[in-house]
Design a protein around this motif. Structure first.
Motif, mmCIF file in Angstrom:
data_model
loop_
_atom_site.group_PDB
_atom_site.id
_atom_site.type_symbol
_atom_site.label_atom_id
_atom_site.label_comp_id
_atom_site.label_asym_id
_atom_site.label_seq_id
_atom_site.Cartn_x
_atom_site.Cartn_y
_atom_site.Cartn_z
ATOM 1 N N GLU A 13 0.830 -1.210 0.000
ATOM 2 C CA GLU A 13 0.000 0.000 0.000
ATOM 3 C C GLU A 13 0.859 1.252 0.000
ATOM 4 N N THR A 14 2.013 1.166 0.677
ATOM 5 C CA THR A 14 2.897 2.324 0.732
ATOM 6 C C THR A 14 3.454 2.634 -0.656
ATOM 7 N N VAL A 15 3.767 1.580 -1.403
ATOM 8 C CA VAL A 15 4.358 1.779 -2.720
ATOM 9 C C VAL A 15 3.301 2.154 -3.754
ATOM 10 N N ALA A 16 2.190 1.420 -3.723
ATOM 11 C CA ALA A 16 1.237 1.623 -4.817
ATOM 12 C C ALA A 16 -0.182 1.322 -4.387
ATOM 13 N N SER A 17 -0.857 2.312 -3.815
ATOM 14 C CA SER A 17 -2.271 2.138 -3.508
ATOM 15 C C SER A 17 -2.904 3.486 -3.200
ATOM 16 N N ASN A 18 -4.209 3.550 -3.318
ATOM 17 C CA ASN A 18 -4.938 4.764 -2.940
ATOM 18 C C ASN A 18 -5.767 4.500 -1.704
ATOM 19 N N ASN A 19 -5.418 3.444 -1.001
ATOM 20 C CA ASN A 19 -6.264 2.977 0.066
ATOM 21 C C ASN A 19 -5.431 2.199 1.072
#
Lengths: 263, 258
Positions: free
Chosen positions: B195-201
């Motif tokens: 999530e830290t690298v690639a998420s909007n949530n």
């Protein structure tokens, strides 16, 4: 004479790759009549445990034939009960449930177990009672002493009425008093049920006290180098082990083993 | 105070002591809030921003649990294969070790290329970091079966399946539960990394967004939420473990009840 229950005819077993690097047993000849109590003694590493596996069909011989009830052994023989130096009980089962384990595996008990459960449970309880474990049926193995675990293991080996009982140093890890107590337990069970027993041990007194015939094995590769019949004049008692006759037989066997170890 | 009571209270005492020292240090050395917020501030933020935290925490919880569930299934199957076959044990182990040594944070960008930004990379990352301990433990439980016991059963004519059912599976259960407790905490790490690298949530995204605004108290609030979720899930598995495999730790209540 009727066919012996167990017969080994010139049996050899080699471990390792094809051609065999190490011979565990060589040209082994042995016969055990129905209902007899036979002990096999020998120096450590003489292939006694291999003998167990050959008879029970867990290992096929490299040459020769192992026969059980006249038939060549070609796989697990299924009429056998086994107990070892370690009680190898399942820690998540109570003593009673451990004893009943073979009934969940061996036919015809396996398919009958569910419908006749109460009957089988009664039998297992009686067996535990006979070895002095009445009242301990619902204990877990770790709540039992070493001797009690070994008694349970003995019951497990007998619960499915095997015609052959194979014992591999079953009392080896116990203290002297418990061991002698269990000799008597085993003697009485045998006297009551008359199954055939092959007892592998390095305790000569144990062998002489319990068995009809003692076989002495050589060191590796194991062969039978001596055979001694020990006549029975009635039920044996622990006191008998302190008689000069008893000591003489033990001494005689000890010399055979001593010679083997020396060479 | 009795020993048992002290044993029960100890974790709470330590937590309180820890936060006490932290709070005191912040006050004594007058540490700025955007460097290290005080626990009391973090707690206040947790209450004030409860809605935001809950929303992201739930999302992280969801991806973690899906990844973890896949890891349990995959780990048990793979562990059973590896544990019951010597050939597979020897053959697969180096591969598994090598795979486990790859830093998963480095894999996330690849996952994003494959699956796009969103839940899928988080789920897969949670799975990747947590399936290894499950596999290794199940394999160990099965591979360390006593040979004599196997002989007893085989001489009776037991099939491999019989041995697995009667002995292998019950015997490897404590190993499995031990691994589940480790795996669930790892799964949280996995999903948050992703999530830290690639998420909007999710919590990972929330932490990244908050630290970009120098909202350090919110970062710490989010970290605390993750820690609490980890502890709760760990405790849940420890409870189930004690209920089902008390024989392995020799709990008396199990002995009496079972």
């Amino acid at each position: 004479m009727s066919t012996p229950l167990v017969a080994l005819e010139h049996v050899s077993l080699a471990y390792g790759a094809r051609g065999g690097s190490t011979l565990a047993v060589e040209n082994l000849d042995l016969d055990v009549p129905q209902g007899q109590f036979v002990a096999v003694v020998g120096p450590s590493g003489c292939g006694k445990s291999t003998l167990m596996k050959l008879v029970t069909g867990l290992l096929p011989p490299t040459s020769g034939v192992a026969r059980v009830a006249g038939e060549p052994v070609r796989g697990p023989v299924k009429i056998v009960g086994m107990a070892f130096q370690n009680a190898t009980l399942l820690p998540w089962r109570t003593a009673l449930q451990n004893v009943m384990l073979p009934l969940e595996i061996v036919q015809p008990h396996r398919s009958r177990l569910r419908s006749a459960y109460a009957q089988y449970e009664k039998k297992a309880r009686e067996l535990l009672g006979a070895v002095g474990l009445g009242g301990f049926e619902d204990r877990f193995p770790w709540q039992l002493s070493g001797g009690m675990q070994q008694r349970t293991s003995l019951c497990r080996a007998l619960v499915h009425d095997p015609s052959l009982l194979m014992l591999d140093e079953p009392f080896g890890a116990l203290d002297a008093f418990t061991r002698e107590e269990l000799w008597v337990v085993l003697h009485d069970l045998w006297a009551a049920h008359k199954f055939t027993v092959i007892l592998v041990t390095h305790d000569l007194r144990e062998a002489v006290f319990l068995s009809d015939t003692v076989f002495v094995m050589s060191k590796r590769p194991g062969r039978i180098i001596a055979r001694r019949d020990i006549p029975r004049t009635g039920p044996r008692r622990l006191e008998d082990t302190y008689t000069p006759e008893f000591a003489g037989v033990v001494q005689d066997l000890r010399e055979h083993i001593g010679r083997e170890r020396a060479t | 105070m009795s020993g048992r009571l002290l044993e029960r209270l100890m974790p709470w005492l330590l937590i309180v002591a820890c936060f006490g020292i932290w709070e005191a240090s912040c006050v004594i050395f007058s540490i700025q809030e955007f460097v290290l917020p005080r626990p009391s501030t973090v707690l206040a933020i947790m209450v004030k921003r409860a809605d935001v935290l809950a929303e992201h925490a739930l999302h992280t919880f969801y991806t973690t649990m899906v990844g973890f569930a896949l890891a349990v299934v995959g780990g048990v199957v793979l562990g059973a294969l590896v544990g019951s076959s010597r050939l597979l044990y020897k053959g697969l182990y180096p591969l598994l070790i090598g795979f486990n040594s790859v830093p998963k944070v480095a894999v996330v960008p690849v996952l994003v290329i494959w699956f796009g930004i969103g839940d899928v990379p988080a789920i897969i990352t949670a799975f990747l970091v947590s399936f290894f301990p499950v596999t290794v433990n199940v394999a160990t439980g099965l591979a360390t079966l006593e040979p004599e016991l196997e002989d007893v059963l085989r001489a009776l004519g037991a099939s491999r399946l019989d041995i697995l059912r009667k002995v292998g599976i019950p015997r490897s259960l404590p190993y499995l539960f031990a691994s589940l407790k480790v795996a669930i905490t790892l799964a949280f790490i996995g999903s948050v990394i992703s999530e830290t690298v690639a998420s909007n949530n999710g919590i990972g995204y929330l932490i990244l967004a908050a630290s970009a605004r120098f909202d350090v108290p919110l970062v710490f609030a989010a970290l605390t939420v993750i820690a609490v979720m980890g502890i709760v899930m760990y405790g849940l598995f420890a409870l189930v473990e004690g209920r089902t495999t008390g024989w392995a730790t020799r709990k008396m209540d199990y002995a009496m009840g079972g």
